[in-house]
Design a protein around this motif. Structure first.
Motif, PDB file in Angstrom:
ATOM      1  N   CYS A  20       0.873  -1.143  -0.128  1.00 56.56           N
ATOM      2  CA  CYS A  20      -0.016  -0.093   0.019  1.00 56.56           C
ATOM      3  C   CYS A  20       0.751   1.361  -0.011  1.00 56.56           C
ATOM      4  O   CYS A  20       1.330   1.504   1.157  1.00 56.56           O
ATOM      5  CB  CYS A  20      -0.958   0.050   1.391  1.00 56.56           C
ATOM      6  SG  CYS A  20      -2.182  -0.598   1.262  1.00 56.56           S
ATOM      7  N   GLY A  21       0.747   1.914  -1.134  1.00 58.22           N
ATOM      8  CA  GLY A  21       1.702   3.351  -1.055  1.00 58.22           C
ATOM      9  C   GLY A  21       0.440   4.330  -0.796  1.00 58.22           C
ATOM     10  O   GLY A  21      -0.744   4.176  -0.569  1.00 58.22           O
ATOM     11  N   ASN A  22       1.218   5.704  -0.736  1.00 60.15           N
ATOM     12  CA  ASN A  22      -0.092   6.655  -0.534  1.00 60.15           C
ATOM     13  C   ASN A  22      -0.900   6.900  -1.596  1.00 60.15           C
ATOM     14  O   ASN A  22      -2.199   7.537  -1.472  1.00 60.15           O
ATOM     15  CB  ASN A  22       0.894   7.939  -0.052  1.00 60.15           C
ATOM     16  CG  ASN A  22       1.494   7.733   1.260  1.00 60.15           C
ATOM     17  OD1 ASN A  22       0.548   7.930   2.213  1.00 60.15           O
ATOM     18  ND2 ASN A  22       2.611   7.675   1.357  1.00 60.15           N
ATOM     19  N   THR A  23      -0.613   6.478  -2.799  1.00 63.29           N
ATOM     20  CA  THR A  23      -1.493   6.601  -4.021  1.00 63.29           C
ATOM     21  C   THR A  23      -2.048   5.258  -4.319  1.00 63.29           C
ATOM     22  O   THR A  23      -3.455   5.353  -4.563  1.00 63.29           O
ATOM     23  CB  THR A  23      -0.480   7.148  -5.340  1.00 63.29           C
ATOM     24  OG1 THR A  23       0.068   8.253  -4.818  1.00 63.29           O
ATOM     25  CG2 THR A  23      -1.625   7.651  -6.331  1.00 63.29           C
ATOM     26  N   ASN A  24      -1.365   4.146  -4.553  1.00 61.85           N
ATOM     27  CA  ASN A  24      -1.775   3.073  -5.027  1.00 61.85           C
ATOM     28  C   ASN A  24      -1.666   1.800  -4.244  1.00 61.85           C
ATOM     29  O   ASN A  24      -0.471   2.037  -3.596  1.00 61.85           O
ATOM     30  CB  ASN A  24      -1.167   2.865  -6.578  1.00 61.85           C
ATOM     31  CG  ASN A  24      -1.710   3.569  -7.418  1.00 61.85           C
ATOM     32  OD1 ASN A  24      -3.084   3.806  -7.662  1.00 61.85           O
ATOM     33  ND2 ASN A  24      -0.717   4.392  -8.288  1.00 61.85           N
ATOM     34  N   CYS A  31      -0.054 -13.121 -10.611  1.00 60.67           N
ATOM     35  CA  CYS A  31      -0.980 -11.762 -11.286  1.00 60.67           C
ATOM     36  C   CYS A  31      -0.642 -10.606 -10.171  1.00 60.67           C
ATOM     37  O   CYS A  31      -0.228 -10.832  -9.122  1.00 60.67           O
ATOM     38  CB  CYS A  31      -2.444 -12.240 -11.123  1.00 60.67           C
ATOM     39  SG  CYS A  31      -3.184 -12.240  -9.771  1.00 60.67           S
ATOM     40  N   THR A  32      -0.669  -9.465 -10.839  1.00 63.88           N
ATOM     41  CA  THR A  32      -0.608  -8.240 -10.078  1.00 63.88           C
ATOM     42  C   THR A  32      -1.776  -7.286 -10.479  1.00 63.88           C
ATOM     43  O   THR A  32      -2.102  -7.022 -11.445  1.00 63.88           O
ATOM     44  CB  THR A  32       0.746  -7.505 -10.499  1.00 63.88           C
ATOM     45  OG1 THR A  32       2.093  -8.390 -10.371  1.00 63.88           O
ATOM     46  CG2 THR A  32       1.039  -6.273  -9.747  1.00 63.88           C
ATOM     47  N   LEU A  33      -2.537  -7.138  -9.164  1.00 59.22           N
ATOM     48  CA  LEU A  33      -3.699  -6.220  -9.002  1.00 59.22           C
ATOM     49  C   LEU A  33      -3.570  -4.880  -8.496  1.00 59.22           C
ATOM     50  O   LEU A  33      -2.938  -4.939  -7.500  1.00 59.22           O
ATOM     51  CB  LEU A  33      -4.879  -6.953  -8.363  1.00 59.22           C
ATOM     52  CG  LEU A  33      -4.688  -8.444  -8.631  1.00 59.22           C
ATOM     53  CD1 LEU A  33      -6.054  -9.194  -7.681  1.00 59.22           C
ATOM     54  CD2 LEU A  33      -5.169  -8.719 -10.099  1.00 59.22           C
ATOM     55  N   ARG A  34      -3.833  -3.599  -9.004  1.00 57.58           N
ATOM     56  CA  ARG A  34      -3.860  -2.256  -8.658  1.00 57.58           C
ATOM     57  C   ARG A  34      -5.150  -1.684  -8.472  1.00 57.58           C
ATOM     58  O   ARG A  34      -5.993  -1.724  -9.298  1.00 57.58           O
ATOM     59  CB  ARG A  34      -2.732  -1.972  -9.554  1.00 57.58           C
ATOM     60  CG  ARG A  34      -2.465  -0.179  -9.311  1.00 57.58           C
ATOM     61  CD  ARG A  34      -1.432   0.084 -10.609  1.00 57.58           C
ATOM     62  NE  ARG A  34      -0.247  -0.410 -10.378  1.00 57.58           N
ATOM     63  CZ  ARG A  34       0.888   0.000  -9.930  1.00 57.58           C
ATOM     64  NH1 ARG A  34       0.951   1.025  -9.140  1.00 57.58           N
ATOM     65  NH2 ARG A  34       1.973  -0.845  -9.860  1.00 57.58           N
ATOM     66  N   THR A  35      -5.174  -1.120  -7.222  1.00 53.78           N
ATOM     67  CA  THR A  35      -6.179  -0.195  -6.968  1.00 53.78           C
ATOM     68  C   THR A  35      -5.772   1.146  -6.328  1.00 53.78           C
ATOM     69  O   THR A  35      -4.672   1.172  -5.844  1.00 53.78           O
ATOM     70  CB  THR A  35      -7.303  -1.114  -6.281  1.00 53.78           C
ATOM     71  OG1 THR A  35      -8.434   0.132  -6.074  1.00 53.78           O
ATOM     72  CG2 THR A  35      -6.955  -1.074  -4.801  1.00 53.78           C
ATOM     73  N   SER A  36      -6.602   2.117  -6.137  1.00 59.08           N
ATOM     74  CA  SER A  36      -6.212   3.400  -5.417  1.00 59.08           C
ATOM     75  C   SER A  36      -6.288   2.993  -3.937  1.00 59.08           C
ATOM     76  O   SER A  36      -6.916   2.119  -3.436  1.00 59.08           O
ATOM     77  CB  SER A  36      -7.041   4.404  -5.913  1.00 59.08           C
ATOM     78  OG  SER A  36      -8.356   4.148  -5.509  1.00 59.08           O
ATOM     79  N   THR A  37      -5.303   3.655  -3.318  1.00 62.86           N
ATOM     80  CA  THR A  37      -5.387   3.583  -1.791  1.00 62.86           C
ATOM     81  C   THR A  37      -6.440   4.396  -1.129  1.00 62.86           C
ATOM     82  O   THR A  37      -6.426   5.382  -1.456  1.00 62.86           O
ATOM     83  CB  THR A  37      -4.115   4.106  -1.343  1.00 62.86           C
ATOM     84  OG1 THR A  37      -2.820   3.231  -1.913  1.00 62.86           O
ATOM     85  CG2 THR A  37      -3.999   3.754   0.424  1.00 62.86           C
ATOM     86  N   HIS A  38      -7.389   3.795  -0.419  1.00 66.77           N
ATOM     87  CA  HIS A  38      -8.405   4.466   0.463  1.00 66.77           C
ATOM     88  C   HIS A  38      -8.450   3.742   1.785  1.00 66.77           C
ATOM     89  O   HIS A  38      -8.803   2.696   1.938  1.00 66.77           O
ATOM     90  CB  HIS A  38      -9.603   4.481  -0.581  1.00 66.77           C
ATOM     91  CG  HIS A  38     -10.650   5.183   0.110  1.00 66.77           C
ATOM     92  ND1 HIS A  38     -10.691   6.442   0.294  1.00 66.77           N
ATOM     93  CD2 HIS A  38     -12.076   4.755  -0.066  1.00 66.77           C
ATOM     94  CE1 HIS A  38     -11.784   7.080   0.777  1.00 66.77           C
ATOM     95  NE2 HIS A  38     -12.528   6.082   0.486  1.00 66.77           N
TER      96      HIS A  38
END
Ligand SMILES: Nc1ncnc2c1ncn2[C@@H]1O[C@H](COP(=O)(O)OP(=O)(O)O)[C@@H](O)[C@H]1O
Ligand SMILES: CC(C)(COP(=O)(O)O)[C@@H](O)C(=O)NCCC(=O)O
Ligand SMILES: [K+]
Length: 256
Positions: free
Chosen positions: A7-11, A24-31
């Motif tokens: 978890c980064g500050n953006t993603n 696999c690699t899955l990406r979402t925004s950090t919230h």
């Protein structure tokens, strides 16, 4: 099978590790308010889409945003029946302890980058990570994180210009054709692109002078390839360095 979460500050990035490769690699925004159920809905939809049918037995988390960790813990417990390892917590050992000022909490992403880079390259190293912030992590011979530099991130700098100056639009980072821009957008793109080339070159040079042993420079983060183009900033670019570091720390804790 291991689920590694960065978890980064953006993603926020999830990756499934089968012991040899990432499936696999899955990406979402950090919230921070995303619930365990919401993570699972997103995760299960994508793994199904990719035709992956595996049993997750272990979860490891690195998060630069402390508030997201609670929901990720619930996610691991509820859907995989496991207690995740959380980098930076006392029960998650590192291959080498950081050597920093007493009381300093180093960003877990930087500890993970240090572990991943040392596993692949030994030491001494500089890891340059183009995330929300641009970080420089110095890794010693023995793999310890021994300090570094935190600079504003590339997109953050562009956003700050747009936010603070009424006449400056939102622009995307790109490689400008020339240094001397002949319109506002080109001037801003030149400022940020050449500014960061200078920043990376200058900071790595000064770290090398201060450190006084030869160091290899590893570039990572989505924007690393853009800045590397023809500028010999890095010895190597590795887009999966943080994920690799998570697998290294997980294996270290399993064997210990
Ligand atoms: N391949 C890419 N091209 C352009 N922008 C990118 C790319 N990868 C990441 N970014 C941008 O770089 C910034 C940092 O992203 P990321 O590396 O995910 O940061 P963090 O790890 O801090 O969440 C974000 O603004 C993101 O949109
Ligand atoms: C420097 C960072 C904000 C970078 O975070 P990122 O760009 O990966 O989201 C993060 O590593 C952090 O919050 N560090 C804590 C302070 C330190 O590392 O010294
Ligand atoms: K990061």
């Amino acid at each position: 099978m291991l689920l590694a979460i960065d978890c980064g500050n953006t993603n926020t990035v999830f990756a499934i590790w089968d012991g040899e490769k990432f499936l696999c690699t899955l990406r979402t925004s950090t919230h921070h308010a995303r619930t365990a159920d919401a993570y699972f809905t997103w995760y299960s939809t994508l793994v199904k889409h990719y035709g992956i049918d595996v049993e997750i037995t272990d979860v490891i988390i690195s998060s630069t945003v402390p508030r997201v960790v609670w929901n990720l813990r619930v996610f691991a417990d509820r859907f995989f029946g496991c207690r995740p390892m959380v980098v930076g917590k006392p029960d998650c050992a590192l291959p080498a302890e950081p050597r920093v000022d007493p009381g300093t909490t180093v960003g877990p992403d930087r500890l993970v980058n240090a572990a991943g880079a040392h596993d692949r390259h030994g030491g001494d190293l500089i890891v340059v990570d183009f995330g929300t912030a641009t970080t420089f992590d110095v890794v010693a011979q023995d793999g310890a994180y021994v300090g570094g530099v935190i600079a504003p991130g590339v997109n953050l700098s562009l956003e700050a210009l747009h936010a603070a100056a009424a006449a400056l639009p939102h622009v995307d980072v790109t490689v400008p054709a020339k240094v001397i821009g002949t319109n506002t957008v080109a001037c801003m793109q030149s400022g940020v692109f050449w500014g960061y080339i200078g920043l990376v070159r200058g900071i790595c040079g000064q770290i090398r002078d201060e450190y006084a042993s030869p160091m290899k420079v590893i570039g990572t983060g989505g924007l690393a390839p853009l800045f590397a183009q023809g500028h010999r900033l890095f010895d190597v670019i590795e887009d999966d360095l943080t994920m690799h570091g998570l697998t290294v720390i997980h294996a270290h804790n399993k064997k210990g």
